[in-house]
Design a protein around this motif. Structure first.
Motif, short mmCIF file in Angstrom:
data_model
loop_
_atom_site.label_atom_id
_atom_site.label_comp_id
_atom_site.label_asym_id
_atom_site.label_seq_id
_atom_site.Cartn_x
_atom_site.Cartn_y
_atom_site.Cartn_z
N LYS A 70 18.51 29.48 48.67
CA LYS A 70 18.25 30.82 48.15
C LYS A 70 19.45 31.73 48.40
O LYS A 70 20.10 31.62 49.44
N PRO A 71 19.73 32.64 47.45
CA PRO A 71 20.84 33.59 47.66
C PRO A 71 20.58 34.43 48.91
O PRO A 71 19.45 34.85 49.16
N MET A 72 21.65 34.66 49.68
CA MET A 72 21.51 35.44 50.90
C MET A 72 22.33 36.72 50.85
O MET A 72 21.81 37.80 51.04
N HIS A 73 23.60 36.58 50.63
CA HIS A 73 24.50 37.70 50.80
C HIS A 73 25.58 37.65 49.72
O HIS A 73 26.04 36.57 49.37
N ARG A 74 25.96 38.81 49.26
CA ARG A 74 27.02 38.88 48.25
C ARG A 74 27.91 40.06 48.59
O ARG A 74 27.43 41.13 48.95
N GLU A 75 29.21 39.85 48.49
CA GLU A 75 30.19 40.91 48.68
C GLU A 75 31.19 40.83 47.54
O GLU A 75 31.54 39.74 47.09
N CYS A 76 31.63 41.98 47.08
CA CYS A 76 32.70 42.00 46.10
C CYS A 76 33.58 43.21 46.36
O CYS A 76 33.17 44.16 47.02
N GLY A 77 34.80 43.13 45.87
CA GLY A 77 35.70 44.25 46.09
C GLY A 77 37.14 43.91 45.81
O GLY A 77 37.44 43.05 44.97
N PHE A 78 38.02 44.57 46.56
CA PHE A 78 39.44 44.52 46.29
C PHE A 78 40.23 44.42 47.58
O PHE A 78 39.80 44.93 48.61
N VAL A 79 41.37 43.75 47.49
CA VAL A 79 42.30 43.64 48.61
C VAL A 79 43.58 44.36 48.18
O VAL A 79 44.12 44.08 47.11
N ILE A 92 35.05 46.89 50.19
CA ILE A 92 33.95 45.93 50.03
C ILE A 92 32.64 46.64 49.72
O ILE A 92 32.27 47.60 50.39
N ALA A 93 31.93 46.12 48.71
CA ALA A 93 30.55 46.54 48.45
C ALA A 93 29.66 45.32 48.70
O ALA A 93 29.94 44.23 48.21
N GLN A 94 28.61 45.51 49.49
CA GLN A 94 27.69 44.42 49.81
C GLN A 94 26.35 44.65 49.13
O GLN A 94 25.93 45.80 48.96
N ASN A 95 25.66 43.57 48.77
CA ASN A 95 24.35 43.70 48.12
C ASN A 95 23.28 44.27 49.04
O ASN A 95 22.21 44.64 48.60
N SER A 96 23.58 44.40 50.33
CA SER A 96 22.63 44.98 51.28
C SER A 96 22.64 46.50 51.22
O SER A 96 21.83 47.15 51.87
N GLY A 97 23.58 47.08 50.45
CA GLY A 97 23.69 48.52 50.36
C GLY A 97 24.78 49.09 51.24
O GLY A 97 24.97 50.30 51.31
N LEU A 98 25.53 48.23 51.91
CA LEU A 98 26.63 48.66 52.77
C LEU A 98 27.93 48.63 51.98
O LEU A 98 28.20 47.69 51.24
N VAL A 99 28.72 49.68 52.14
CA VAL A 99 30.06 49.76 51.54
C VAL A 99 31.02 50.00 52.69
O VAL A 99 30.74 50.81 53.58
N GLU A 100 32.14 49.29 52.69
CA GLU A 100 33.05 49.43 53.81
C GLU A 100 34.51 49.35 53.40
O GLU A 100 34.85 48.79 52.36
N ILE A 101 35.33 49.92 54.23
CA ILE A 101 36.78 49.76 54.15
C ILE A 101 37.20 49.10 55.45
O ILE A 101 36.91 49.62 56.53
N GLU A 102 37.82 47.94 55.33
CA GLU A 102 38.37 47.23 56.49
C GLU A 102 39.88 47.25 56.35
O GLU A 102 40.40 47.01 55.26
N GLU A 103 40.58 47.53 57.44
CA GLU A 103 42.03 47.50 57.42
C GLU A 103 42.53 46.65 58.58
O GLU A 103 41.85 46.51 59.59
N GLY A 104 43.71 46.09 58.38
CA GLY A 104 44.28 45.27 59.43
C GLY A 104 45.66 44.79 59.07
O GLY A 104 46.35 45.41 58.24
N GLU A 105 46.04 43.68 59.68
CA GLU A 105 47.40 43.17 59.52
C GLU A 105 47.40 41.70 59.14
O GLU A 105 46.53 40.94 59.55
#
Length: 169
Positions: A70-79, A92-105
């Protein structure tokens, strides 16, 4: 009339350090997920990283329960990559209703990210996610490994997911 598709678009030079990420990745073995507030689980996942010549990589992640399929989790977005640096951002936009910006190196072929901004729908499920850390590592055997750590309102930052993929295209 169909929209024209150009499959020979060159990768934007800004993204050349991330070229190793492009393509479709599928897990060999189910990944493992755990967190103190849920029952441990196993999942399968496909990652797809693509580009259209802009200084952005598009991505979509699809996870399924290893046993039930069964489908569990989906994320889509841009790098995005900051030109002339090793700084990388995932939007990142997640199907759970969470939207996030992750940054790093980016260090060699390892990408280490931490959430900078989190937003959620007004009716998101509690406890709320407060922090996410993610690491992608291209291993010497050509496999891609991803680990995700998470903190919530009532749990400190700890590993939540771990999975390894092989490139399928």
């Amino acid at each position: 009339m169909a929209c024209p598709v150009n499959n020979t678009v060159e990768l934007n030079p800004t993204l050349l350090p991330l070229e190793w990420l492009l393509g479709t990745w599928e897990c060999d073995e189910p990944g493992e997920g755990s967190f103190p507030t849920i029952k441990p689980f196993r999942y399968t996942e496909t990652l797809h990283f693509s580009h259209v010549g802009q200084p952005v990589i598009n991505f979509m992640f699809n996870a399924f329960h290893a046993e039930s399929k069964k489908p569990m989790h989906r994320e889509c977005g841009f790098v995005r990559m900051q030109p002339g640096t090793n700084r990388v951002a995932f939007i990142i936009a997640q199907n759970s209703g969470l939207v996030e910006i992750e940054e790093g190196e980016l260090t060699g072929q390892q990408l280490s990210l931490q959430s900078q901004q989190l937003a959620r729908t007004s009716f998101a499920k509690e406890p709320y996610v407060k922090q996410i850390c993610r690491v992608f590592q291209l291993r010497p055997d050509g496999k891609l490994e991803q680990t995700v750590s998470m903190a919530t309102d009532n749990q400190p930052l700890m590993q939540h997911l771990r999975i390894t993929y092989r490139r399928s295209s």
